[in-house]
Motif scaffolding. Structure first.
Motif, PDB file in Angstrom:
ATOM      1  N   ILE A  81       0.964  -1.059  -0.328  1.00 17.05           N
ATOM      2  CA  ILE A  81       0.022  -0.071  -0.367  1.00 17.05           C
ATOM      3  C   ILE A  81       1.259   1.265   0.041  1.00 17.05           C
ATOM      4  O   ILE A  81       1.733   1.816   0.316  1.00 17.05           O
ATOM      5  CB  ILE A  81      -1.069  -0.054   1.008  1.00 17.05           C
ATOM      6  CG1 ILE A  81      -1.790  -1.322   1.439  1.00 17.05           C
ATOM      7  CG2 ILE A  81      -2.124   1.732   1.721  1.00 17.05           C
ATOM      8  CD1 ILE A  81      -3.073  -1.254   2.490  1.00 17.05           C
ATOM      9  N   LYS A  82       0.937   2.103  -1.176  1.00 17.18           N
ATOM     10  CA  LYS A  82       1.294   3.269  -1.266  1.00 17.18           C
ATOM     11  C   LYS A  82      -0.079   4.400  -0.782  1.00 17.18           C
ATOM     12  O   LYS A  82      -0.694   4.775  -1.120  1.00 17.18           O
ATOM     13  CB  LYS A  82       2.102   3.347  -2.889  1.00 17.18           C
ATOM     14  CG  LYS A  82       2.959   4.541  -3.242  1.00 17.18           C
ATOM     15  CD  LYS A  82       3.145   4.606  -4.660  1.00 17.18           C
ATOM     16  CE  LYS A  82       4.318   5.904  -5.236  1.00 17.18           C
ATOM     17  NZ  LYS A  82       4.589   5.889  -6.287  1.00 17.18           N
ATOM     18  N   SER A  83       1.246   5.362  -0.365  1.00 15.66           N
ATOM     19  CA  SER A  83       0.037   6.636   0.850  1.00 15.66           C
ATOM     20  C   SER A  83       1.293   7.578   0.355  1.00 15.66           C
ATOM     21  O   SER A  83       2.637   7.368   0.544  1.00 15.66           O
ATOM     22  CB  SER A  83      -0.447   5.958   2.293  1.00 15.66           C
ATOM     23  OG  SER A  83      -0.654   4.757   2.546  1.00 15.66           O
ATOM     24  N   ILE A  84      -0.076   8.656   0.456  1.00 11.17           N
ATOM     25  CA  ILE A  84       0.854   9.901   0.787  1.00 11.17           C
ATOM     26  C   ILE A  84       1.469  10.163   2.092  1.00 11.17           C
ATOM     27  O   ILE A  84       0.890  10.226   2.723  1.00 11.17           O
ATOM     28  CB  ILE A  84       0.210  11.368  -0.029  1.00 11.17           C
ATOM     29  CG1 ILE A  84       0.350  10.856  -1.390  1.00 11.17           C
ATOM     30  CG2 ILE A  84       0.981  12.199   0.274  1.00 11.17           C
ATOM     31  CD1 ILE A  84      -0.847  12.098  -2.234  1.00 11.17           C
ATOM     32  N   HIS A  85       2.699  10.948   2.239  1.00 15.98           N
ATOM     33  CA  HIS A  85       2.840  10.971   4.015  1.00 15.98           C
ATOM     34  C   HIS A  85       2.193  11.883   4.369  1.00 15.98           C
ATOM     35  O   HIS A  85       1.243  12.905   3.513  1.00 15.98           O
ATOM     36  CB  HIS A  85       4.024  11.826   4.278  1.00 15.98           C
ATOM     37  CG  HIS A  85       5.656  11.036   3.802  1.00 15.98           C
ATOM     38  ND1 HIS A  85       5.685   9.884   5.018  1.00 15.98           N
ATOM     39  CD2 HIS A  85       6.416  10.552   3.473  1.00 15.98           C
ATOM     40  CE1 HIS A  85       6.349   9.199   4.765  1.00 15.98           C
ATOM     41  NE2 HIS A  85       6.884   9.423   3.930  1.00 15.98           N
ATOM     42  N   LYS A  86       1.500  11.556   5.896  1.00 16.87           N
ATOM     43  CA  LYS A  86       0.348  12.618   6.491  1.00 16.87           C
ATOM     44  C   LYS A  86       0.515  14.106   6.200  1.00 16.87           C
ATOM     45  O   LYS A  86      -0.025  15.255   5.559  1.00 16.87           O
ATOM     46  CB  LYS A  86      -0.189  12.536   6.972  1.00 16.87           C
ATOM     47  CG  LYS A  86       0.976  12.093   8.463  1.00 16.87           C
ATOM     48  CD  LYS A  86       0.502  12.001   9.691  1.00 16.87           C
ATOM     49  CE  LYS A  86       1.671  11.865  11.040  1.00 16.87           C
ATOM     50  NZ  LYS A  86       1.088  11.591  11.868  1.00 16.87           N
ATOM     51  N   ASN A  87       1.875  14.307   5.956  1.00 20.68           N
ATOM     52  CA  ASN A  87       2.172  16.303   5.889  1.00 20.68           C
ATOM     53  C   ASN A  87       2.167  16.705   4.716  1.00 20.68           C
ATOM     54  O   ASN A  87       2.024  18.189   4.892  1.00 20.68           O
ATOM     55  CB  ASN A  87       4.292  15.779   6.013  1.00 20.68           C
ATOM     56  CG  ASN A  87       4.443  15.200   7.596  1.00 20.68           C
ATOM     57  OD1 ASN A  87       3.465  15.322   8.431  1.00 20.68           O
ATOM     58  ND2 ASN A  87       5.382  15.120   7.540  1.00 20.68           N
TER      59      ASN A  87
END
Length: 283
Positions: free
Chosen positions: A38-44
């Protein structure tokens, strides 16, 4: 801390990769029992509209790419950020494969892996994708050893269409990796096409055969100069066992002028196939 997907379908295991803007986690799909990446954008960066649009575009590209050497997208989730749920490939990156296992890859295996990689890029170059500018195919534009996975059975899989461009899409300024980019990628005024990826494929071939990067430089400025004006390091100087015919293929793929390169991945594959079938080639 794992991202919140707003679903209990996935059980996170551990982090397996990531970069400046995103992270990749290993999880189990509880509906199928299979592992997924699962590839996700950093929450920042959840408020970065440009990054979110890049993820959405990457998801839409993957949905239309069905090839045995391109990692498959299973789901695209928007919840507390954006997330791509991909098939998990058990193996290692081409970078780790070279640096930790093989050094220079034996020529028979190298030809097989290159055929996998170039076939995948050729497929994407010629795939009609229903996104504006992508009707005549997708350019990868970030081909490098860390964006190729090698499975346990030594099959190559291409990943990361995050900075891709449609064949007829107007060029946008996007990040790229200087060590593996084509000269025209360093000039924002120049358009990019299939031959841009072909240049990067030639650099991959160089590194696979030699076990070392195609250029050495002490600064970004020096590296840019070499990408624009200098040939790659001569492979025979690094690894004398390499046939001059391999150097000729790398040289053609990495010509500074796109008109002098292979014009299609199909042409590149023809020369690799010729080498593979030559009875006097050392494999």
């Amino acid at each position: 801390m794992f991202p919140d997907l707003g679903s209990k379908q996935y059980e996170f295991i551990n982090r397996i990769g990531g970069g400046g803007f995103g992270v990749v986690n290993l999880a189990i799909d509880l509906h199928t029992g299979k592992p997924v990446a699962i590839k996700s954008i950093h929450k920042n960066y959840n408020d970065r509209k440009d990054l979110i649009e890049n993820f959405k575009r990457e998801a839409n590209i993957y949905l239309d790419l069905s090839h045995p050497n391109i990692v498959k997208l299973n789901a695209f989730i928007i919840n507390n950020g954006v997330h791509l749920v991909m098939d998990y490939v058990e193996g290692r990156t081409l970078e780790d494969f070279i640096n930790k296992e093989t050094g220079p890859i034996p020529t028979r295996l190298c030809l097989d892996l290159l055929t996998d990689i170039i076939s995948a890029i050729d497929y994407a170059h010629n795939k009609n994708i229903p996104i504006d500018g992508y009707e005549h195919g997708a350019l990868h534009l970030d081909l490098k050893p860390s964006n190729v996975l090698i499975t346990k059975s030594n099959k190559a899989m291409v990943i990361d269409y995050g900075i891709s461009k449609g064949s007829t899409e107007k060029r946008k300024v996007r990040e790229h990796t200087k060590m593996y980019c084509a000269p025209e990628q360093l000039d924002a005024e120049k358009d990019l096409d299939k031959r841009t990826d072909i240049y990067s494929l030639g650099l991959l071939m160089h590194q696979m055969l030699c076990g070392s990067s195609p250029y050495t430089a002490d600064s970004n400025e020096e590296l840019e100069g070499k990408v624009k004006y200098r040939k790659t390091k001569r492979m025979i100087d690094i690894y004398p066992a390499i046939s001059k015919e391999f150097q000729e293929i790398v040289d053609k793929a990495t010509q500074k002028q796109p008109d002098l390169r292979y014009q299609t991945c199909g042409e590149f594959l023809e020369d690799l196939d010729y080498l593979s079938n030559k009875s006097n080639t050392t494999l």
